[in-house]
Each structure stands twice: as C-alpha cells, then as structure tokens.
Design a protein around this motif. Structure first.
Motif, mmCIF file in Angstrom:
data_model
loop_
_atom_site.group_PDB
_atom_site.id
_atom_site.type_symbol
_atom_site.label_atom_id
_atom_site.label_comp_id
_atom_site.label_asym_id
_atom_site.label_seq_id
_atom_site.Cartn_x
_atom_site.Cartn_y
_atom_site.Cartn_z
ATOM 1 N N ASP A 213 -4.067 4.283 -0.089
ATOM 2 C CA ASP A 213 -3.124 5.392 -0.256
ATOM 3 C C ASP A 213 -3.545 6.364 -1.319
ATOM 4 O O ASP A 213 -4.762 6.153 -2.060
ATOM 5 C CB ASP A 213 -1.797 4.960 -0.731
ATOM 6 N N TYR A 215 -2.732 10.339 -3.717
ATOM 7 C CA TYR A 215 -1.534 11.380 -4.229
ATOM 8 C C TYR A 215 -2.368 12.123 -5.121
ATOM 9 O O TYR A 215 -3.418 11.917 -5.979
ATOM 10 C CB TYR A 215 -0.449 10.809 -4.745
ATOM 11 N N ILE A 230 -5.447 4.289 -4.134
ATOM 12 C CA ILE A 230 -5.197 2.753 -4.211
ATOM 13 C C ILE A 230 -6.307 2.114 -3.229
ATOM 14 O O ILE A 230 -6.418 2.648 -2.151
ATOM 15 C CB ILE A 230 -3.709 2.107 -3.602
ATOM 16 N N LEU A 238 -7.298 0.543 -8.743
ATOM 17 C CA LEU A 238 -6.792 2.244 -8.784
ATOM 18 C C LEU A 238 -7.824 2.823 -9.205
ATOM 19 O O LEU A 238 -8.844 2.355 -9.941
ATOM 20 C CB LEU A 238 -5.760 2.288 -9.916
ATOM 21 N N ILE A 261 3.323 5.106 -4.705
ATOM 22 C CA ILE A 261 2.658 6.042 -5.245
ATOM 23 C C ILE A 261 2.952 7.493 -5.318
ATOM 24 O O ILE A 261 3.625 7.783 -4.152
ATOM 25 C CB ILE A 261 0.859 5.939 -4.452
ATOM 26 N N PHE A 272 1.380 10.567 -12.682
ATOM 27 C CA PHE A 272 1.366 9.719 -11.530
ATOM 28 C C PHE A 272 2.226 8.550 -11.942
ATOM 29 O O PHE A 272 2.410 8.241 -12.942
ATOM 30 C CB PHE A 272 0.146 9.013 -11.116
ATOM 31 N N PHE A 274 3.148 4.626 -10.189
ATOM 32 C CA PHE A 274 2.566 3.724 -9.180
ATOM 33 C C PHE A 274 3.355 2.401 -9.339
ATOM 34 O O PHE A 274 3.658 2.208 -10.558
ATOM 35 C CB PHE A 274 1.187 3.513 -9.872
#
Length: 334
Positions: A213, A215, A230, A238, A261, A272, A274
């Motif tokens: 994933d 972002y 991820i 991460l 996320i 961020f 998470f």
C-alpha cells in the motif's frame, strides 16, 4: 496531537470506508468484508445509522460519484482472496436510503476507481484484480491485471473494458493522485496516467520494491511529498521515500499485517496515519520521516482509516476490523 474517540459502533469485520457529502446531506459509510451489512452514519444527526444493505458484503472498495450521494462498491470478495464471484454494484440515493443495482461480475477485483475524464464529460474506470484466477486461496501463479474502460453513467455499466499489457502479483495498493493513479504489488510501484485528448493510458514503473500500500504527504516540510509504503504483502515493513522514491527510512519488522494508511494535513503540518492488524494491532500517527510515532489506539487492528473535516474541525474515521468496531476520533492540537 490529541485523538479522542467520540463515536463507536459494532460491525463484524468492518473494512471499506468512505465519507460522502452532497445534496445537503453528509454521511460516513462503512462496509464489511464478510457477509455482513453496510452502514451509513448521518454526520448531521448524531451519527444516526441507516442500513445501506443488510448482508452480502465482501466489500473492498467504495467510490462516490461526484455531486451525488450515489456510489459504486465491490461485493462478494470472499472467501479470503479466492474471489471469483466478486461483483460491482451501484447504490443510488432515493432521498431516504439507497437502492442497489448490480453492474456486473468483476472476478478478483480488489481495488477500483471511477475518475473524471480530462474533457469533463464522463468517467474512466480502473479495476485492479488481485489475481486472474486461483486454484485455492494461496495460489498466486496467475497474476492479476489492470483493467481500464469507461463508466457509462446513463446505462449504469462499464464499457470498452480491456486489460493493460502488464501482470501484477498480489496487487493490494491503489491511490488516486492528480491525473494519475499509483498501483502497487510484488513487482513494485506503478504510475498509471489517465488518458487525455493527446495520449492513451500510460503505465510506468516508479520503484522495484515489493509494495502492499502507498500514500503521500510532505511529512518533513521540504516542499515535496514523501511516500509512506507498506512493504511485503500486508507488511511487515514500513518505508518512507522521497519524491524520487529514494529511501529515507525503513522500519524493522515490527508491524505485522500492515493495512490502514493515510497521509495529509492535520492542523498546520502533514502527517501519516498507519495501522496494522496483527501483533499489537495499533493505530498510530507517524510524526516524522524517521518513522517516529504516537499511539492513537491499541488492540483495534484497523483495516482502513481516513481523515475528514466537519464544521471547521478534523476527525479520524477508522474501520477497526480486529475489534469489529467502527470508530470516529476528534482531532485537536495537543
């Protein structure tokens, strides 16, 4: 930054989430990945709950149609990832709730999107299948495809659908950007630029790192967005990269089943958010490009989370899947 849980509700295996606001109404929507309901909560009426559909579920993605309270959603993405019977439905607002129409079968489609055409008329369709076929849940021998086409709003169906010339193993991540989409899998991170009057679909690889994933947010304030990814299918690593996908920081393997996320501005700074669904099952705020973090909630195992604004205040909306909890947190400067 302070997070106060101001609302919670129970929904077994809650997964997909969305905020939808139009026509003077404002809702948070959440759907289960099992044979369970989809609920809408009225943000103007103390989270009063409406059942969008009572069962079927298996919903991985929901996409609002701009300017309306209508939306598209996947259903029947079960059992597990062996989802040959996955379909896409349209939910149409009738003034009090939603009426459902099945658009068609879309085997193994995990993430999809409806994006506006550059010319301003109509929508493009993007559908990412997690596999093309499967003998069983653990069979990944037939990689997924990126399907593109058009969403015909009048006919309420996907037309001119075809697969791009690429196969992606274990596709899980998708992020709509400005004029393009980021799509991730075992083979890395890909940029899919939407068609214009001059160009057809353009696909290019941005990173070789296996990614679940992705972002973006300018977490270090340098004027360029960084990427939180991820790594490994559902983690456990991460990574924060700069805007050229050069590594800034990579974590140790302590976030198993990474899933939720989000990135963007909270107050005056970018952060961020998470969360992971195994081990400590924490929901955390990542405060720096060195992966420094602040605990938001623990032992909740979030599947998806997003931030929204209402009446000048910010809130975090989270599907805390492992706790079977739909949760809203008020955000304030600590």
């Amino acid at each position: 930054m302070d997070f106060e849980k101001i609302f919670s509700d129970k929904l077994d295996h809650c997964y997909a989430i969305m905020r939808i606001s139009a026509l003077g109404r404002d809702f948070l929507v959440v759907a289960s990945e099992e044979n369970q309901p989809c609920y809408a909560y009225d943000l103007d009426n103390e989270f009063a709950r409406t059942t969008v559909w009572p069962d079927v579920g298996g919903t991985m993605t929901m996409v609002p149609l701009p300017g309306t309270l209508d939306f598209l959603a996947t259903q029947r993405f079960y059992p597990g990832f062996n989802s040959a019977k996955c379909r896409i439905v349209k939910e149409s607002w009738n003034g009090q709730g939603w009426d459902q129409r099945v658009l068609g079968d879309f085997p193994y489609i995990h993430r999809f999107d409806i994006v506006p055409k550059a010319e301003g008329e109509g929508f493009w369709f993007i559908g990412c299948s997690i596999a093309n076929s499967k003998r069983d849940t653990d069979d990944w021998s037939d990689p997924g495809k990126i399907w593109v086409g058009e969403y015909d709003e009048q006919a309420e169906k996907i037309i001119n659908q075809h697969a791009l010339d690429i196969r992606i193993t274990k596709n899980h991540g998708y992020k709509r950007m400005d004029g393009y989409s980021l799509i991730t899998g075992v083979e890395g991170i890909f940029k899919l630029t939407w068609p214009t009057a001059e160009n057809d679909w353009v696909l290019e690889k941005l990173s070789e790192n296996e990614t679940s994933d992705i972002y973006s947010a300018d977490i270090n304030g340098d004027g360029n967005e960084e990427y939180l990814t991820i790594e490994g299918f559902h983690g456990p690593y991460l990574r924060i990269s700069d805007h050229h996908f050069n590594t800034i920081t990579r974590s140790q393997a302590d976030t198993p089943f990474g899933h939720a996320i989000w990135g963007g501005k909270l107050g005056n700074h970018d952060y961020f958010i998470f969360g992971w669904r195994a081990g400590k099952q924490n929901l955390e705020l990542i405060t720096s490009d060195q992966l420094d973090s602040q605990l938001i909630d623990q032992q909740v195992g979030p599947s998806n989370a997003t931030v929204f604004e209402k009446d000048g205040k910010q809130y975090l909306f989270s599907a805390n899947r492992e706790a079977n909890e739909v949760a809203v947190y008020a955000i304030s400067q600590g």
